[in-house]
Design an enzyme around this catalytic site. Sequence first.
Site, PDB file in Angstrom:
ATOM      1  N   CYS A  51      45.697 -10.427  48.452  1.00 13.04           N
ATOM      2  CA  CYS A  51      46.940  -9.871  49.016  1.00 13.04           C
ATOM      3  C   CYS A  51      47.475 -10.773  50.125  1.00 13.04           C
ATOM      4  CB  CYS A  51      46.674  -8.466  49.552  1.00 13.04           C
ATOM      5  SG  CYS A  51      48.041  -7.834  50.545  1.00 13.04           S
ATOM      6  N   HIS A 167      50.142  -3.113  49.730  1.00 14.68           N
ATOM      7  CA  HIS A 167      49.870  -3.181  51.173  1.00 14.68           C
ATOM      8  C   HIS A 167      51.010  -2.489  51.940  1.00 14.68           C
ATOM      9  CE1 HIS A 167      47.584  -5.293  54.426  1.00 14.68           C
ATOM     10  NE2 HIS A 167      48.618  -4.803  55.083  1.00 14.68           N
ATOM     11  N   GLN A 171      60.744  -3.658  54.968  1.00 18.57           N
ATOM     12  CA  GLN A 171      61.586  -4.837  55.122  1.00 18.57           C
ATOM     13  C   GLN A 171      62.718  -4.582  56.099  1.00 18.57           C
ATOM     14  OE1 GLN A 171      62.471  -7.100  51.490  1.00 18.57           O
ATOM     15  NE2 GLN A 171      61.408  -5.507  50.372  1.00 18.57           N
ATOM     16  N   GLU A 320      75.885   9.240  34.040  1.00 23.93           N
ATOM     17  CA  GLU A 320      75.678   8.946  35.460  1.00 23.93           C
ATOM     18  C   GLU A 320      76.131   7.538  35.829  1.00 23.93           C
ATOM     19  OE1 GLU A 320      71.461  10.219  35.608  1.00 23.93           O
ATOM     20  OE2 GLU A 320      72.455  11.899  36.566  1.00 23.93           O
TER      21      GLU A 320
HETATM   22 ZN    ZN Z   1      46.823  -6.273  51.754  1.00 30.88          ZN
END
Ligand code: ZN
Length: 346
Positions: A51, A167, A171, A320
Site C-alpha cells: 500500500c 487505506h 482528497q 434518470e
Molecule cells: Zn495502507
Amino acid sequence: MLEVFRESPHRRWNPLRRDWVIVSPHRTQRPWQGQTEETAPATTKSYDPECYLCPGNVRAGGHHTPVYAETYVFENDFAALKSDLPSAEFDIERAGLLRATTERGVCRVLCFDPRHDLTLATMDVEAIRRVVDVWAAQELELSRRDDIRYVQIFENRGAMMGASNPHPHGQIWATEHIPDEPAIELTSQAEYFARHGRPLLLDYLELELKLRERIVAENDEWVVLVPFWAVWPFETLLLPRGHVRTLNGLDTKGRDGLAAILKVVTAGYNRVFNAPFPYSMGFHGAPCDSDQHPEWQLHAHFYPPLLRSATIRKFMVGFELLGSPQRDITPESAAETLRSVMSETT
Ligand SMILES: [Zn+2]
Ligand SMILES: [Zn+2]
C-alpha cells in the site's frame, strides 16, 4: 405530509440544486433480477507492504510516504490539476459553442490514519477530530491563494465508488473556478438570502427540526438528516446548528461535534446491511473568492450507492440520465432505517 404523497408517485423540489426528483413509493415491492455486486472482504492487516499510503512505503515515481504517526498530506502523484500553468481561454468565433479555459488547481491526498485497516467508522473520535483540524487547515491555506476560488474536500469510500485503495484517506481539490455543484448552490443560497435575509439551509434545518420526519442523528452542534429531495437511497446531509460558512470557521465545539457525528454516521451506515458501506462524501463550504458569502451555510453530503443490500446498487440510467432522477424508497422510510442504526451505540 399528505397521504397521497406517502403512497403515490410525485416529484420533489431540491431548492439547493434547483431540480426535481421523482419519488415512486409504490415500487418498493418489485422483484429484483438485476445486477448484484461482489462485496470486497474487509481489510484486516494494519500494515500492507504493497500500500503506497502506509507509513514508510514507496509511491509512484520514487516518492516516499514517510513514517507518519497521525495524519499525512501530500500532493497527488497523478494530480488531475496543476498550478503552474499560464492562463488561457478561447471561444471560437465568439459563438459560445466551442469554449474552453485553462483550469489551474491543486490535488492533495490526506491519509486519515497510519493504520491500513481502519476507516472513519472504526477510528476513534479523537483521531477523527485530528482529521477535522487538518481539513480546516488545508481549506484555510488553499483559500488564501490568489489562484484558488474553491476548495473541495471529499472522500470516496469502497471499491464500488472507485476508491482504488482501502487505506483510510480522502482528497482535497482546490480550483481556480467554482465547480458546478457549489456554483448552483451559491446561486440558490444567494437568491434566498436576498429575498429572506436568512441562509436557506438554516431555514431548511429549522423546518426539519420542527417536523422530525427525516432527522436521523444529532448532537449539540450538528444534525444529520435525509434531505426531503434525496436522490440516492440512503443519502444524508450534515448541517451545523449555527451559522458557519467554512470548516475553518468552526470553533472547538463545532469541530468536536463534527468528529463525533461523523463517527455516528459512518459506523451507522455499516450497520444498514451489516457490511462495509461505500459512499462519496464531501464538504461544501463557501467559495474563497473576494465575497464574504453571508448566504452560505457549511454542510456535508453523503452519497452512498447501495439500494437494498450490500450487493445491490442504484444505477443512474435511462430516464434518470435523460429525464430526471427517480427513487423508490421514500426519504422518510430511509430516514427511519438510518435513525435506528445510527442510534445504536458505537
Ligand atoms: Zn495502507
Ligand atoms: Zn452542497
